[in-house]
Design a protein around this motif. Structure first.
Motif, PDB file in Angstrom:
ATOM      1  N   UNK A 250       0.821  -1.204   0.000  1.00 38.02           N
ATOM      2  CA  UNK A 250       0.000   0.000   0.000  1.00 38.02           C
ATOM      3  C   UNK A 250       0.857   1.256   0.000  1.00 38.02           C
ATOM      4  N   UNK A 251       2.006   1.224   0.658  1.00 34.77           N
ATOM      5  CA  UNK A 251       2.906   2.396   0.634  1.00 34.77           C
ATOM      6  C   UNK A 251       3.450   2.627  -0.769  1.00 34.77           C
ATOM      7  N   UNK A 252       3.857   1.546  -1.404  1.00 38.01           N
ATOM      8  CA  UNK A 252       4.394   1.654  -2.757  1.00 38.01           C
ATOM      9  C   UNK A 252       3.315   2.147  -3.720  1.00 38.01           C
ATOM     10  N   UNK A 253       2.113   1.594  -3.587  1.00 40.71           N
ATOM     11  CA  UNK A 253       1.012   2.011  -4.449  1.00 40.71           C
ATOM     12  C   UNK A 253       0.650   3.474  -4.223  1.00 40.71           C
ATOM     13  N   UNK A 254       0.743   3.934  -2.983  1.00 39.55           N
ATOM     14  CA  UNK A 254       0.420   5.330  -2.676  1.00 39.55           C
ATOM     15  C   UNK A 254       1.311   6.283  -3.446  1.00 39.55           C
ATOM     16  N   UNK A 255       2.597   6.003  -3.463  1.00 39.71           N
ATOM     17  CA  UNK A 255       3.529   6.873  -4.193  1.00 39.71           C
ATOM     18  C   UNK A 255       3.189   6.876  -5.678  1.00 39.71           C
ATOM     19  N   UNK A 256       2.921   5.693  -6.230  1.00 38.94           N
ATOM     20  CA  UNK A 256       2.600   5.598  -7.658  1.00 38.94           C
ATOM     21  C   UNK A 256       1.321   6.343  -7.996  1.00 38.94           C
ATOM     22  N   UNK A 257       0.362   6.351  -7.077  1.00 44.57           N
ATOM     23  CA  UNK A 257      -0.906   7.027  -7.328  1.00 44.57           C
ATOM     24  C   UNK A 257      -0.788   8.545  -7.182  1.00 44.57           C
ATOM     25  N   UNK A 258      -0.038   8.992  -6.182  1.00 41.96           N
ATOM     26  CA  UNK A 258       0.042  10.426  -5.921  1.00 41.96           C
ATOM     27  C   UNK A 258       0.850  11.158  -6.983  1.00 41.96           C
ATOM     28  N   UNK A 259       1.802  10.484  -7.613  1.00 40.46           N
ATOM     29  CA  UNK A 259       2.567  11.181  -8.657  1.00 40.46           C
ATOM     30  C   UNK A 259       1.694  11.494  -9.867  1.00 40.46           C
ATOM     31  N   UNK A 260       0.475  10.984  -9.852  1.00 35.23           N
ATOM     32  CA  UNK A 260      -0.458  11.347 -10.912  1.00 35.23           C
ATOM     33  C   UNK A 260      -0.900  12.796 -10.850  1.00 35.23           C
ATOM     34  N   UNK A 261      -0.783  13.446  -9.676  1.00 33.38           N
ATOM     35  CA  UNK A 261      -1.223  14.839  -9.561  1.00 33.38           C
ATOM     36  C   UNK A 261      -0.445  15.762 -10.493  1.00 33.38           C
ATOM     37  N   UNK A 262       0.893  15.837 -10.385  1.00 34.55           N
ATOM     38  CA  UNK A 262       1.599  16.728 -11.314  1.00 34.55           C
ATOM     39  C   UNK A 262       1.439  16.304 -12.766  1.00 34.55           C
ATOM     40  N   UNK A 263       1.292  15.000 -13.014  1.00 34.47           N
ATOM     41  CA  UNK A 263       1.117  14.529 -14.392  1.00 34.47           C
ATOM     42  C   UNK A 263      -0.178  15.055 -14.984  1.00 34.47           C
ATOM     43  N   UNK A 264      -1.252  15.041 -14.191  1.00 36.30           N
ATOM     44  CA  UNK A 264      -2.543  15.516 -14.682  1.00 36.30           C
ATOM     45  C   UNK A 264      -2.514  17.018 -14.954  1.00 36.30           C
TER      46      UNK A 264
END
Length: 401
Positions: A250-264
């Motif tokens: 879940x920690x690893x997935x959190x980082x992968x999901x949150x980096x979507x903010x600057x990408x969007x």
């Protein structure tokens, strides 16, 4: 008239969305735990994950469509209070596949009065280029909300039991309602004097430019929500990572999901500068390729899986803000609520089917312990994403929809 300082409203609305989203991934983040304790198959887990978005799709025509007649602020507050009740209900009464389904369905219905309704709060109060940027920032915070939901679920479940994650999410929904109540002014909707509901929907469907973005958004959500729903389960079972623990996944997935903010946000800025359709076509096609490759790494080198994890996290969100901002910008203010309802109905309808489809493929191809099953599952998601550029073009060129 737009408010004088849109930054304050944008920040508060983004914060409210993140808090409202804390219950979004509580079940998907804990799929391995629920499979063990409730004896769920992959298909059943897919149903519980997907029914959340079925609830969203069922409620969004009513709730978002009504923002043409009712101030979106009022709907957002009421929906988040409902979200708190449904999340508490899951924690207290869900103990099997059949008891989980209705509570997740209702929680999804509550999200229908939060996510796109929050975008309508911004659209009604901000105009011009600032509107596009505000909505892009807002939609990007969906990824932050999902990421924090995954993180909170993993951390709280490992320490205090899975129910604690749902209690925390319910408190977040109450806080979201308070932020919007105290932080935004009441404002009559721009479409309050518009035509009857059926006519507004017909007018929105005939808007070729807006519907082009909606069709592309549907393909985007198919890939994104299917990937998000099964990401933690993939990381836990992938041989490449050697049996990753639930909390670590879940920690690893959190980082992968949150980096979507600057990408969007960056994707929307590039769209403004270089042309929305051109940028979206490149991003959607690239995202499909990356998702396909990611599914092939379950038993590959760990460094390759981790590298692709973060690449997919960026690419899968690179078109999100731009697609929604494009649809909102192309809409008629008189019919904006109907258009936004259609936009999310199509998209989240795909979000309901995608997690279920992945679960069915996993069961049919040998189960979650079989790397080949993951390859087929992510290939299915990639195929949907690959249709995005075609769907976007179709929406812009077809005479009638």
């Amino acid at each position: 008239m737009p408010i004088a300082i849109p930054l304050r409203l944008t920040v508060l609305t983004c914060a409210a969305l993140v808090l409202a989203m804390l219950g979004n991934a509580t079940f998907p983040a804990l799929i391995p735990l629920f499979q063990d304790s409730w004896d769920l198959s992959a298909s059943q887990a897919g149903w519980v994950s997907g029914v959340y978005y079925a609830g969203y799709a069922a409620a969004v025509p009513v709730l978002v469509g009504r923002t043409d007649r009712i101030d979106a602020r009022r709907i957002f507050i009421a929906a988040n209070l409902l979200g708190a009740v449904t999340t508490l209900g899951f924690a207290l009464f869900a103990n099997s596949f059949w008891t989980a389904l209705p509570w997740r369905f209702l929680a999804g219905a509550a999200l229908a009065g939060s996510y796109m309704v929050g975008a309508r709060i911004l659209a009604d109060r901000i105009e011009g280029p600032q509107q596009s940027r505000a909505i892009a920032w807002y939609t990007a915070h969906f990824a932050v909300g999902v990421g924090l939901s995954v993180l909170a679920a993993g951390e709280l479940a490992s320490r205090f039991g899975w129910q604690s994650a749902f209690f925390f999410a319910a408190a977040g929904s109450v806080a979201a309602a308070l932020i919007v109540w105290l932080g935004s002014e009441a404002r009559p909707p721009q479409g309050s004097g518009g035509p009857a509901t059926a006519m507004r929907w017909v007018s929105a469907l005939k808007n070729r430019a807006a519907m082009g973005y909606t069709l592309g958004y549907t393909c985007h959500i198919w890939e994104l929500f299917g990937w998000r729903a099964w990401l933690v389960a993939f990381l836990v079972t992938a041989p490449a990572l050697g049996g990753l623990a639930q909390a670590e996944a879940t920690r690893l997935a959190t980082v992968a999901l949150i980096i979507g903010l600057p990408a969007s946000v960056l994707g929307n800025e590039l769209s403004i500068r270089f042309g929305r359709r051109r940028v979206l076509t490149v991003v959607m096609a690239s995202s499909a390729v990356c998702t396909l490759a990611f599914g092939l790494t379950a038993d590959g080198p760990s460094w390759l899986l981790l590298a692709l994890l973060f690449v997919v996290g960026v690419m899968v969100m690179g078109d999100s803000g731009s697609l929604t901002a494009g649809a909102v910008g192309a809409s008629d203010p008189e019919h904006r609520g109907a258009l936004m309802a259609i936009h999310t109905l199509f998209g989240f309808g795909a979000g309901f089917v995608a997690p279920l489809a992945v679960g069915i493929v996993l069961d049919a191809a040998g189960g979650m312990e079989e790397p080949r099953a993951w390859a087929w599952a992510f290939a299915l998601l990639a195929f949907g994403a690959a249709l995005g550029p075609w769907a976007l073009r179709l929406g812009h060129t077809t005479r009638s929809l």
